[in-house]
Design an enzyme around this catalytic site. Structure first.
Site, mmCIF file in Angstrom:
data_model
loop_
_atom_site.group_PDB
_atom_site.id
_atom_site.type_symbol
_atom_site.label_atom_id
_atom_site.label_comp_id
_atom_site.label_asym_id
_atom_site.label_seq_id
_atom_site.Cartn_x
_atom_site.Cartn_y
_atom_site.Cartn_z
ATOM 1 N NE ARG A 15 -2.265 -2.101 3.135
ATOM 2 C CZ ARG A 15 -2.679 -2.435 4.354
ATOM 3 N NH1 ARG A 15 -3.753 -1.855 4.872
ATOM 4 N NH2 ARG A 15 -2.026 -3.339 5.072
ATOM 5 C CB SER A 406 33.539 45.436 -4.098
ATOM 6 O OG SER A 406 32.972 45.872 -2.891
HETATM 7 C C1 UD1 Z 1 -1.587 -7.314 11.380
HETATM 8 C C2 UD1 Z 1 -2.420 -8.279 12.205
HETATM 9 C C3 UD1 Z 1 -3.696 -7.588 12.698
HETATM 10 C C4 UD1 Z 1 -3.343 -6.328 13.461
HETATM 11 C C5 UD1 Z 1 -2.422 -5.430 12.621
HETATM 12 C C6 UD1 Z 1 -1.913 -4.305 13.477
HETATM 13 C C7 UD1 Z 1 -2.041 -10.493 11.281
HETATM 14 C C8 UD1 Z 1 -2.554 -11.577 10.410
HETATM 15 N N1 UD1 Z 1 -2.797 -9.419 11.390
HETATM 16 O O1 UD1 Z 1 -2.325 -6.984 10.209
HETATM 17 O O2 UD1 Z 1 -4.430 -8.458 13.560
HETATM 18 O O3 UD1 Z 1 -4.510 -5.618 13.807
HETATM 19 O O4 UD1 Z 1 -1.281 -6.168 12.152
HETATM 20 O O5 UD1 Z 1 -1.178 -3.395 12.694
HETATM 21 O O6 UD1 Z 1 -0.989 -10.637 11.888
HETATM 22 N N2 UD1 Z 1 5.030 -9.645 7.723
HETATM 23 C C9 UD1 Z 1 6.052 -10.536 7.511
HETATM 24 N N3 UD1 Z 1 5.820 -11.666 6.795
HETATM 25 C C10 UD1 Z 1 4.601 -11.971 6.297
HETATM 26 C C11 UD1 Z 1 3.552 -11.050 6.515
HETATM 27 C C12 UD1 Z 1 3.782 -9.908 7.220
HETATM 28 O O7 UD1 Z 1 7.179 -10.312 7.968
HETATM 29 O O8 UD1 Z 1 4.476 -13.022 5.669
HETATM 30 C C13 UD1 Z 1 5.292 -8.429 8.484
HETATM 31 C C14 UD1 Z 1 5.048 -7.154 7.680
HETATM 32 O O9 UD1 Z 1 6.225 -6.761 7.011
HETATM 33 C C15 UD1 Z 1 4.652 -6.160 8.764
HETATM 34 C C16 UD1 Z 1 4.005 -7.024 9.826
HETATM 35 O O10 UD1 Z 1 4.400 -8.357 9.565
HETATM 36 O O11 UD1 Z 1 5.764 -5.506 9.322
HETATM 37 C C17 UD1 Z 1 2.489 -6.927 9.807
HETATM 38 O O12 UD1 Z 1 2.036 -7.333 8.547
HETATM 39 P P1 UD1 Z 1 0.858 -6.579 7.793
HETATM 40 O O13 UD1 Z 1 0.645 -7.219 6.488
HETATM 41 O O14 UD1 Z 1 1.081 -5.113 7.834
HETATM 42 O O15 UD1 Z 1 -0.350 -6.994 8.760
HETATM 43 P P2 UD1 Z 1 -1.721 -6.264 8.915
HETATM 44 O O16 UD1 Z 1 -2.577 -6.592 7.766
HETATM 45 O O17 UD1 Z 1 -1.491 -4.844 9.207
HETATM 46 CA CA CA Z 2 0.345 -3.451 9.335
#
Ligand code: UD1
Ligand code: CA
Length: 459
Positions: A15, A406
């Site tokens: 995003r 100058s």
């Molecule tokens: C996640 C939580 C959600 C919470 C929110 C808070 C999950 C499934 N959901 O959602 O409950 O309310 O955070 O901000 O955990 N990442 C990895 N590997 C992956 C996927 C993600 O390292 O395979 C890391 C991303 O880089 C990020 C973090 O995990 O730093 C969170 O991932 P993101 O996709 O942003 O989760 P949300 O959809 O925000």
């Molecule tokens: Ca997040």
């Protein structure tokens, strides 16, 4: 019980619509990941595991090895199959009996005091939650209607209309024993709206085993605000800058407008400093007492002594400025410059890698580079030190009480002796002796029979 921390930073952050991995975007000049790493380090863990995947090398290379005292273990998650899968990649590197604290890499303002209570755990899960006015997009905390205990987290995309009306959300921060995590994560399935292995699914699994879920509700929603879009980042930046501005005012600095100052680094200030609008401070900046900063000024990695004034639209970069100096408006001070006390640098003047002695003045439209000026020197308007011959840089040395008229060019290497005067419009190619007037100027003549051409009115 030892503490090990897992930071999740493998996602691309789609995003953000960026070629830069999300955790490398900056807030107040520092990457999101650096904030989280510093916070994690403050908890004194045995190790910090950072799960990386998208542009993993770029992410790990961005972190200075001296940033944390704790050792950083970079864990590769080759495919981003979800937060649960991400944690599972780190687990083989973690002591079975340790407490594992999990933090997302995209919550830059999280503070150690908020996390510390979660770091003690014998069994079950410690979960950091928050109540948001708009919980859209977050995982929702499901509580038991009778006991009010947290029993599950449902992701927004999987939630029913009724569940979506819940305003308590999962912040993404949780803690559990490593061996428990291992057992629960092996049971997590990816049967959900995103086909991902969700870390928060361990809550329901722990509840099934009658393990306690401790939900810590934080009131500071800013601390747990994650960055998912550039809009989120800009909002956090403004909140963060406002907080810093308030702390500055509390410490005795007057700000023309606390919403129009940006501090990207460390700013130390003395008493009774005044800062006008749109000032930017980068790196390490120290201001003495009663320093006055005009509007639209950028100061980077510099020290300013007491009673200095930097006038509007000036840039001060890598300078060491003694007390009672005046700079600007529209001046540019470049790295490795030293201004001794009472020096004055005026409008449209550039100073580079030079020392300007006590009480010396370079007031208008001049370039002084690779130079050393003594005390009480006066450099006239339009003077240029010609320091570069196309291949090498050369020095200009100017003694005490020199007056340069100058529009002179001083062709370096060249030395002007103390008390010398250089006549306006001179090109100085040889050393000028002390106390003498030197000039190199064609003599003025008149052509008595010359007439200015006149245009023929018939044309
Ligand atoms: C996640 C939580 C959600 C919470 C929110 C808070 C999950 C499934 N959901 O959602 O409950 O309310 O955070 O901000 O955990 N990442 C990895 N590997 C992956 C996927 C993600 O390292 O395979 C890391 C991303 O880089 C990020 C973090 O995990 O730093 C969170 O991932 P993101 O996709 O942003 O989760 P949300 O959809 O925000
Ligand atoms: Ca997040």
């Amino acid at each position: 019980m030892t503490l090990e921390i897992v930071i999740l930073a493998a996602g691309q952050g789609s995003r953000m619509k960026s070629d830069l991995p999300k955790v490398l975007h900056t807030l107040a000049g520092q990457s999101l990941l650096e904030y989280v790493l510093r916070c994690a380090d403050a908890l004194e863990p045995a190790k910090i595991h950072v799960v990386i995947g998208h542009q993993s090398e770029r992410v790990s290379a961005s972190v200075d090895s001296h940033l944390t005292r704790a050792e950083i273990n970079w864990v590769n998650q080759h495919q981003q199959l979800g937060t649960g899968h991400a944690v599972a990649q780190a687990l083989p590197h973690i002591e079975a009996a340790s407490c594992v604290l999990i933090i997302a890499g995209d919550v830059p303002l999280i503070q150690p005091e908020t996390l510390r209570p979660l770091c003690k755990i014998e069994s079950g899960v410690n979960l950091l939650t928050a109540i948001l006015p708009d919980a859209n997009g977050f995982g929702r905390i499901i509580r038991d209607p009778e006991t009010d205990a947290a029993i599950a987290v449902i992701e927004h995309k999987d939630a029913s209309e009724k569940q979506r009306s819940i305003r308590e959300i999962n912040t993404g921060v949780m803690a559990a024993r490593a061996d428990d995590l291992k057992s629960w994560l092996s049971q997590v399935k990816n049967v959900n709206a995103q086909n991902e292995y969700y870390l928060p699914d361990i809550i329901a699994l722990a509840v099934r085993e009658n393990q306690a879920i401790n939900a810590f509700v934080t009131k500071d929603t800013l601390q747990v605000s994650g960055v998912n879009s550039r809009g989120d980042l800009a909002t956090l930046e403004r909140h963060y800058q406002r907080q810093r501005a308030e702390r500055l005012m509390e410490s005795g600095v007057s700000l023309a407008d606390p919403d129009r100052i940006d501090i990207r680094g460390k700013l130390n200030t003395g008493r009774d400093c005044q800062i006008d609008i749109n000032a930017i401070f980068e790196g390490r900046v120290t201001l003495g007492d009663r320093v006055n900063i005009g509007p639209n000024v950028l100061i980077r990695d510099s020290v300013l002594g007491d009673d200095c004034t930097i006038e509007a639209n000036s840039i001060v970069d890598g300078a060491d400025i003694a007390s009672s100096c005046q700079v600007g408006p529209f001046a540019r001070i470049r790295p490795d410059t030293r201004l001794d006390s009472g020096a004055k640098i005026g409008n449209f003047v550039e100073i580079k890698k030079s020392e300007i002695g006590e009480g010396s003045k370079v007031n208008h439209l001049a370039y002084v580079g690779d130079s050393k000026l003594g005390r009480r020197v006066n450099i006239g308007a339009g003077v240029i030190t010609c320091n570069y011959d196309g291949a090498y840089k050369h020095q200009t040395i100017i003694g005490d009480d020199v007056f340069v008229g100058s529009d002179c060019q001083l062709i370096a290497p060249v030395e002007i002796g103390a008390g010398a005067t250089i006549g306006a419009g001179s090109t100085i190619t040889k050393d000028a002796p002390a106390g003498k007037l030197s000039l190199s100027r064609a003599r003025q003549i008149q052509l008595n029979n010359w007439q200015r051409p006149v245009k023929d009115p018939a044309e």
